[in-house]
Design a protein around this motif. Structure first.
Motif, PDB file in Angstrom:
ATOM      1  N   ASP A 346      -0.842  34.955 -24.360  1.00  0.00           N
ATOM      2  CA  ASP A 346      -1.594  35.183 -23.115  1.00  0.00           C
ATOM      3  C   ASP A 346      -0.896  36.177 -22.199  1.00  0.00           C
ATOM      4  O   ASP A 346      -1.538  36.848 -21.388  1.00  0.00           O
ATOM      5  N   GLU A 347       0.411  36.265 -22.285  1.00  0.00           N
ATOM      6  CA  GLU A 347       1.160  37.211 -21.448  1.00  0.00           C
ATOM      7  C   GLU A 347       1.556  38.453 -22.255  1.00  0.00           C
ATOM      8  O   GLU A 347       2.544  39.122 -21.944  1.00  0.00           O
ATOM      9  N   GLY A 348       0.778  38.735 -23.263  1.00  0.00           N
ATOM     10  CA  GLY A 348       1.123  39.823 -24.184  1.00  0.00           C
ATOM     11  C   GLY A 348       1.385  41.155 -23.504  1.00  0.00           C
ATOM     12  O   GLY A 348       2.297  41.897 -23.898  1.00  0.00           O
ATOM     13  N   TYR A 349       0.607  41.477 -22.469  1.00  0.00           N
ATOM     14  CA  TYR A 349       0.802  42.792 -21.830  1.00  0.00           C
ATOM     15  C   TYR A 349       2.178  42.884 -21.171  1.00  0.00           C
ATOM     16  O   TYR A 349       2.938  43.817 -21.423  1.00  0.00           O
ATOM     17  N   ALA A 350       2.480  41.890 -20.317  1.00  0.00           N
ATOM     18  CA  ALA A 350       3.763  41.929 -19.605  1.00  0.00           C
ATOM     19  C   ALA A 350       4.932  41.843 -20.594  1.00  0.00           C
ATOM     20  O   ALA A 350       5.954  42.524 -20.428  1.00  0.00           O
ATOM     21  N   ILE A 351       4.759  41.029 -21.626  1.00  0.00           N
ATOM     22  CA  ILE A 351       5.828  40.910 -22.632  1.00  0.00           C
ATOM     23  C   ILE A 351       6.083  42.273 -23.283  1.00  0.00           C
ATOM     24  O   ILE A 351       7.231  42.715 -23.425  1.00  0.00           O
ATOM     25  N   MET A 352       4.999  42.952 -23.653  1.00  0.00           N
ATOM     26  CA  MET A 352       5.185  44.254 -24.299  1.00  0.00           C
ATOM     27  C   MET A 352       5.857  45.249 -23.355  1.00  0.00           C
ATOM     28  O   MET A 352       6.722  46.026 -23.764  1.00  0.00           O
ATOM     29  N   GLN A 353       5.504  45.208 -22.069  1.00  0.00           N
ATOM     30  CA  GLN A 353       6.152  46.120 -21.120  1.00  0.00           C
ATOM     31  C   GLN A 353       7.654  45.828 -21.035  1.00  0.00           C
ATOM     32  O   GLN A 353       8.479  46.744 -20.975  1.00  0.00           O
ATOM     33  N   ALA A 354       8.000  44.550 -21.031  1.00  0.00           N
ATOM     34  CA  ALA A 354       9.421  44.179 -20.951  1.00  0.00           C
ATOM     35  C   ALA A 354      10.165  44.594 -22.212  1.00  0.00           C
ATOM     36  O   ALA A 354      11.318  45.031 -22.163  1.00  0.00           O
ATOM     37  N   VAL A 355       9.490  44.469 -23.347  1.00  0.00           N
ATOM     38  CA  VAL A 355      10.110  44.856 -24.626  1.00  0.00           C
ATOM     39  C   VAL A 355      10.282  46.374 -24.669  1.00  0.00           C
ATOM     40  O   VAL A 355      11.336  46.894 -25.080  1.00  0.00           O
ATOM     41  N   ILE A 356       9.270  47.102 -24.189  1.00  0.00           N
ATOM     42  CA  ILE A 356       9.364  48.574 -24.161  1.00  0.00           C
ATOM     43  C   ILE A 356      10.502  49.009 -23.233  1.00  0.00           C
ATOM     44  O   ILE A 356      11.220  49.970 -23.530  1.00  0.00           O
ATOM     45  N   ARG A 358      13.147  47.748 -22.960  1.00  0.00           N
ATOM     46  CA  ARG A 358      14.404  47.653 -23.728  1.00  0.00           C
ATOM     47  C   ARG A 358      14.375  48.547 -24.959  1.00  0.00           C
ATOM     48  O   ARG A 358      15.095  48.315 -25.943  1.00  0.00           O
ATOM     49  N   ASN A 359      13.500  49.526 -24.912  1.00  0.00           N
ATOM     50  CA  ASN A 359      13.453  50.561 -25.961  1.00  0.00           C
ATOM     51  C   ASN A 359      12.986  50.087 -27.328  1.00  0.00           C
ATOM     52  O   ASN A 359      13.322  50.682 -28.359  1.00  0.00           O
ATOM     53  N   VAL A 360      12.204  49.006 -27.330  1.00  0.00           N
ATOM     54  CA  VAL A 360      11.491  48.623 -28.559  1.00  0.00           C
ATOM     55  C   VAL A 360      10.024  48.902 -28.256  1.00  0.00           C
ATOM     56  O   VAL A 360       9.418  48.241 -27.410  1.00  0.00           O
ATOM     57  N   ILE A 361       9.472  49.917 -28.910  1.00  0.00           N
ATOM     58  CA  ILE A 361       8.155  50.403 -28.490  1.00  0.00           C
ATOM     59  C   ILE A 361       7.050  49.946 -29.434  1.00  0.00           C
ATOM     60  O   ILE A 361       7.006  50.337 -30.603  1.00  0.00           O
ATOM     61  N   GLY A 362       6.197  49.083 -28.899  1.00  0.00           N
ATOM     62  CA  GLY A 362       4.962  48.722 -29.575  1.00  0.00           C
ATOM     63  C   GLY A 362       3.830  49.011 -28.610  1.00  0.00           C
ATOM     64  O   GLY A 362       3.990  49.819 -27.686  1.00  0.00           O
ATOM     65  N   ASP A 363       2.677  48.349 -28.779  1.00  0.00           N
ATOM     66  CA  ASP A 363       1.632  48.522 -27.770  1.00  0.00           C
ATOM     67  C   ASP A 363       0.837  47.231 -27.613  1.00  0.00           C
ATOM     68  O   ASP A 363       1.152  46.203 -28.238  1.00  0.00           O
ATOM     69  N   PHE A 364      -0.161  47.282 -26.750  1.00  0.00           N
ATOM     70  CA  PHE A 364      -0.917  46.086 -26.398  1.00  0.00           C
ATOM     71  C   PHE A 364      -2.399  46.370 -26.577  1.00  0.00           C
ATOM     72  O   PHE A 364      -2.890  47.428 -26.204  1.00  0.00           O
ATOM     73  N   ARG A 365      -3.100  45.446 -27.174  1.00  0.00           N
ATOM     74  CA  ARG A 365      -4.548  45.571 -27.303  1.00  0.00           C
ATOM     75  C   ARG A 365      -5.205  44.332 -26.703  1.00  0.00           C
ATOM     76  O   ARG A 365      -4.895  43.206 -27.100  1.00  0.00           O
ATOM     77  N   ALA A 366      -6.057  44.580 -25.712  1.00  0.00           N
ATOM     78  CA  ALA A 366      -6.718  43.492 -24.991  1.00  0.00           C
ATOM     79  C   ALA A 366      -7.507  42.616 -25.972  1.00  0.00           C
ATOM     80  O   ALA A 366      -8.009  43.127 -26.979  1.00  0.00           O
ATOM     81  N   VAL A 390      15.290  41.339 -29.655  1.00  0.00           N
ATOM     82  CA  VAL A 390      14.936  41.771 -28.298  1.00  0.00           C
ATOM     83  C   VAL A 390      13.754  40.955 -27.775  1.00  0.00           C
ATOM     84  O   VAL A 390      13.768  40.473 -26.638  1.00  0.00           O
ATOM     85  N   ILE A 391      12.739  40.770 -28.608  1.00  0.00           N
ATOM     86  CA  ILE A 391      11.564  39.997 -28.163  1.00  0.00           C
ATOM     87  C   ILE A 391      11.992  38.563 -27.838  1.00  0.00           C
ATOM     88  O   ILE A 391      11.603  37.985 -26.819  1.00  0.00           O
TER      89      ILE A 391
END
Ligand SMILES: Cc1ncc(COP(=O)(O)O)c(C=O)c1O
Length: 412
Positions: A346-356, A358-366, A390-391
């Protein structure tokens, strides 16, 4: 299984990996773990010098002469021939032009014209939006209809009114790979045609569209093909359709003789008729050079490597991430998976921003998918290990739980 794997073991696995050297063909920034090659592939080292030559010499000095002298005029066909090798068809069955969206418009229109007594474009729910939007647009413009069913009902929904079955071969959100031979055969048994979107398949799965007898396909140049942002897309049309093929985006470069400047349109033969206007030569040049990264690469071995990478991430996710509330939204069977592993939260967007951050780059799809892509050309096993750590840490420390990471950017 993953709990017994140490970072040192991952380093040893990378050192022994017969395909590890392929990473040397790419610029992967130091300190970055790039897990988004499914969205925008890394820069191949072959590209900058080729672009410099195209800009400074071909454009700068050659100017208009370069249309003839530097091969610009035949670039769509030349680059198409390189992609043909990756999707298992003949060189003269692929052309590179426009975007995937525009190319879909052309092939769906062409397919409808090949089945004039049928009125339905059939797709599935949950496919990439542009495919559905374009199919709706084509249907509205031509007085036909676009129908969608759940993927599990697709084959049963094909009937005598189905002109064309349209499907993304590997789903953009989950990485689920659909059964191209079975769906193609089922469509054709009912007299329908198939249009496959290969955007998440080409350059990672060993495709055999010729053997499968697929009718049409389109796909992006900027994902696993590494052609750069906004790289042109490609169209495949089976040779036996070429003579009757006809579509409404009849621009001058699809004319049989563009430089006759005739008042009336007569379409070219073969794939050339799917051209419309002047191609973006600089982007096409980048894609042309980028495709050399596949030289000598055994595609089945490349896909095996992708499966090993994604399986390793799934195992790490089971061990370390599921306890933080993630659900694995990708198939567990590696053979049914493309290059991504998606984690629902449910918090996928914020989690991905926090992971990015830290220089681990993925993305988010609603609405809730944190998507991690594992391009087998340049991703290392140790990076998969480090990314999971990192995650795990972002979740344990709740580093994601700040307003800065919750503010949505335009591109997610
Ligand atoms: C399956 C699929 N088709 C098409 C597109 C994009 O099409 P276009 O290049 O026209 O923007 C994407 C982009 O991510 C995609 O995932």
């Amino acid at each position: 299984m993953a709990d017994q794997v140490t970072r040192a073991a991952c380093l040893a696995r990378d050192a022994a990996d017969p395909l590890a050297h392929l990473r040397d063909r790419f610029e992967v920034p130091d300190g970055v773990i790039y897990l988004d090659g499914n969205s925008l592939g890394c820069l191949p080292k072959s590209v900058p010098a080729r672009m410099r030559e195209a800009v400074e010499n071909e454009w700068g000095r050659g100017l208009i002469r370069s249309w003839n002298d530097a091969g610009w005029y035949t670039a769509s066909q030349r680059v198409g021939a390189k992609i043909a090798k990756l999707i298992g068809v003949d060189a003269n069955e692929v052309i590179v032009t426009d975007s995937t969206s525009v190319d879909l418009f052309k092939v769906l229109s062409a397919a409808l014209r090949l089945r004039p007594n049928r009125k339905t474009i059939l797709g599935i729910r949950g496919d990439f939006p542009t495919d559905a939007y374009i199919a709706s647009g084509v249907a509205a413009a031509t007085g036909n209809r676009f129908a969608r069913v759940d993927a599990s009902d697709l084959i049963g929904a094909i009937d005598d009114d189905t002109a064309v079955v349209m499907l993304t071969h590997t789903n953009y959100k989950t990485g689920l790979v659909y059964d191209m031979p079975a769906i193609t055969a089922a469509a054709q048994a009912r007299g329908a045609l198939t249009v496959w979107d290969l955007s998440h398949s080409a350059g990672i799965l060993p495709l055999e569209l010729g053997k499968v007898n697929a009718d049409f396909a389109v796909g992006c140049g900027y994902k696993y093909l590494n052609g750069g942002p906004g790289a042109p897309a490609y169209i495949y049309a089976a040779k036996h359709h070429h003579a009757a093929l006809d579509h409404p985006l009849t621009g001058w470069l699809g004319h049989a003789d563009p430089f006759a400047f005739a008042d009336d349109y007569v379409h070219a033969k073969g794939m050339d008729k799917l051209l419309t206007g002047t191609p973006p030569i600089l982007s096409l040049t980048a894609l042309d050079a980028a495709l050399d990264a596949f030289d000598g690469v055994d595609l089945p071995a490349l896909y095996e490597r992708a499966q090993s990478l994604t399986s390793f991430f799934v195992a790490l996710a089971d061990e370390r991430l599921v306890r933080h509330g993630f659900a694995i939204a990708s198939p567990r069977d590696a053979k049914r998976r493309g290059g991504v592993v998606s984690l629902a939260h449910d918090e996928g967007y914020a989690i991905m921003q926090a992971v990015i951050a830290r220089n681990v780059i993925g993305d988010f799809r609603a609405p809730n998918i944190a998507r991690f892509g594992f391009s087998p050309l340049y991703t290392r096993f140790v990076e998969v290990f480090d990314a999971a750590a990192v995650i795990d840490d972002v979740m344990t420390t709740r580093a994601w739980d700040t307003p800065a990471f919750k503010a949505r950017k335009a591109v997610t």
